[in-house]
Design an enzyme around this catalytic site. Structure first.
Site, PDB file in Angstrom:
ATOM      1  N   GLU A 179      -4.793   4.701   5.833  1.00  8.82           N
ATOM      2  CA  GLU A 179      -4.466   4.466   4.436  1.00  8.82           C
ATOM      3  C   GLU A 179      -4.788   5.662   3.547  1.00  8.82           C
ATOM      4  O   GLU A 179      -4.037   5.953   2.621  1.00  8.82           O
ATOM      5  CB  GLU A 179      -5.202   3.210   3.941  1.00  8.82           C
ATOM      6  N   SER A 234     -10.794   0.492   3.070  1.00 10.94           N
ATOM      7  CA  SER A 234     -10.090   0.158   4.309  1.00 10.94           C
ATOM      8  C   SER A 234      -9.368   1.399   4.812  1.00 10.94           C
ATOM      9  O   SER A 234      -8.465   1.910   4.151  1.00 10.94           O
ATOM     10  CB  SER A 234      -9.086  -0.973   4.064  1.00 10.94           C
ATOM     11  N   ARG A 256       0.814  -1.222   0.000  1.00  5.87           N
ATOM     12  CA  ARG A 256       0.000   0.000   0.000  1.00  5.87           C
ATOM     13  C   ARG A 256       0.846   1.271   0.000  1.00  5.87           C
ATOM     14  O   ARG A 256       0.485   2.280   0.609  1.00  5.87           O
ATOM     15  CB  ARG A 256      -0.956   0.023   1.202  1.00  5.87           C
TER      16      ARG A 256
END
Length: 343
Positions: free
Chosen positions: A334, A239, A161
């Protein structure tokens, strides 16, 4: 598009007004608009699908460039097809196109919101596949040099990520290049246990790409991870926290039933498990707040209707503090945060 707010441009539907909004419908317009902001020494922000953004209620006083560029070209190569895609192409419709045309490699990434141009920034991934598996290069407009050039995927520091595009390398992705396979009668291997289980096959079994895509969309929908304008339980940034990476020694301090996976020399933990077992359950909301945990997935922080960015940030801080107090793990958001929200 006068008086546009970031709430109108993001999937969390929060964020204040835009100082100046420029819409790019071609790659040349995208280059022109971004350079215009640089020449004016404006603060600038490029927005695609707005699916990974949390913007403060005060908004963004600089220039927002909305990427709406389009175009998909393909060239057969020895082991498949080389595909170049304009940054503004919506991600999931592009994945649908690859499946329809018999190109393989992206079917497990179905249902992810956002645009193609944002995909390498986050090195998106799901169900055993990461973008880095098929990404070969990006066409990049560099903010530091002003140059427009192709950059090999190997030079983007792609990780879990993350990438150099997210941390350190300032500029704008204009085009993304993929190396995809071509469909065969035996299908593509299923690389993720949950997906294999839901398909009723053993891990590694080959399944038709269209079947993989359909099941991934069903799974994501069951978790509220497919945006639905009629369902506030899906109004999120996906998320909200990444799965934490810890040392093997630290991992040994976790409860024995805590999920964990190898991550190089380290260990990856499940952020969803940590949140749930710290006592923050699906459907939770801070009293009086319009932001809440999705009723379908613990990792999704949602706008239940009328939420402010401050309320989303308050919920995020509460989750972080609760998990840190219970397990000694600091969860990392995130989404890209614009404004002084989570400091």
């Amino acid at each position: 598009m006068a008086d546009t707010t970031l709430a109108e441009l993001t999937t969390l539907r929060v964020g204040g007004p835009v100082g100046r909004l420029l819409v790019a419908e071609t790659t040349e317009e995208l280059v022109e608009h971004v350079r215009d902001a640089w020449d004016d020494e404006d603060d600038w922000l490029v927005v695609g699908g707005g699916s990974n953004l949390l913007v403060a209620d005060e908004g963004f006083p600089g220039t927002v460039v909305l990427t709406r560029t389009r175009g998909v070209t393909a060239e057969p190569v020895a082991d498949g097809v080389r595909v170049r895609v304009a940054a503004g192409e919506p991600w999931d419709p592009f994945v649908a196109t690859t499946v329809e045309r018999g190109w393989t490699g992206l079917e497990a990434l179905s249902g992810i919101p956002g645009t193609v141009g944002a995909s390498p920034v986050q090195n998106i991934g799901a169900y055993g596949v990461e973008l880095s598996d098929v990404l070969t290069a990006v066409e990049f407009l560099d903010a530091d040099t002003g140059e427009r050039a192709w950059v090999d995927a190997g030079d983007l520091a792609l990780g879990y990520r993350t990438s150099a595009l997210k941390h350190g390398r300032r500029g704008v992705v204009l085009t993304v290049e993929f190396a995809l396979g071509t469909a065969t009668d035996d299908g593509v291997p299923v690389r993720y246990a949950q997906l294999a289980g839901s398909l009723g096959v053993a891990l590694g079994t080959r399944v038709a790409p269209a079947v993989v895509r359909a099941e991934v969309l069903r799974l994501r929908g069951s978790k509220g991870m497919v945006i639905d304008d009629a369902d506030p339980d899906t109004w999120s940034a996906g998320s909200f926290f990444t799965n934490p990476i810890v040392s093997p020694v630290f991992a040994e301090t976790m409860p024995t039933d805590a999920p964990r996976w190898p991550a190089g020399e380290d260990v990856k933990l499940s952020a969803a498990w940590l949140i749930e077992h710290a006592g923050v359950h699906r459907g939770y909301a801070v009293p009086g707040s319009h932001a809440g945990i999705s009723s379908k997935h613990t990792l999704a922080l949602t706008n239940r209707g009328g939420a402010t960015a401050a309320e989303v940030a308050e919920l995020a801080r509460y989750v972080q503090l609760t998990v840190a107090n219970r397990f000694g793990v600091t969860l990392v958001p995130e989404p890209v945060v614009v404004g002084d929200l989570l400091a």
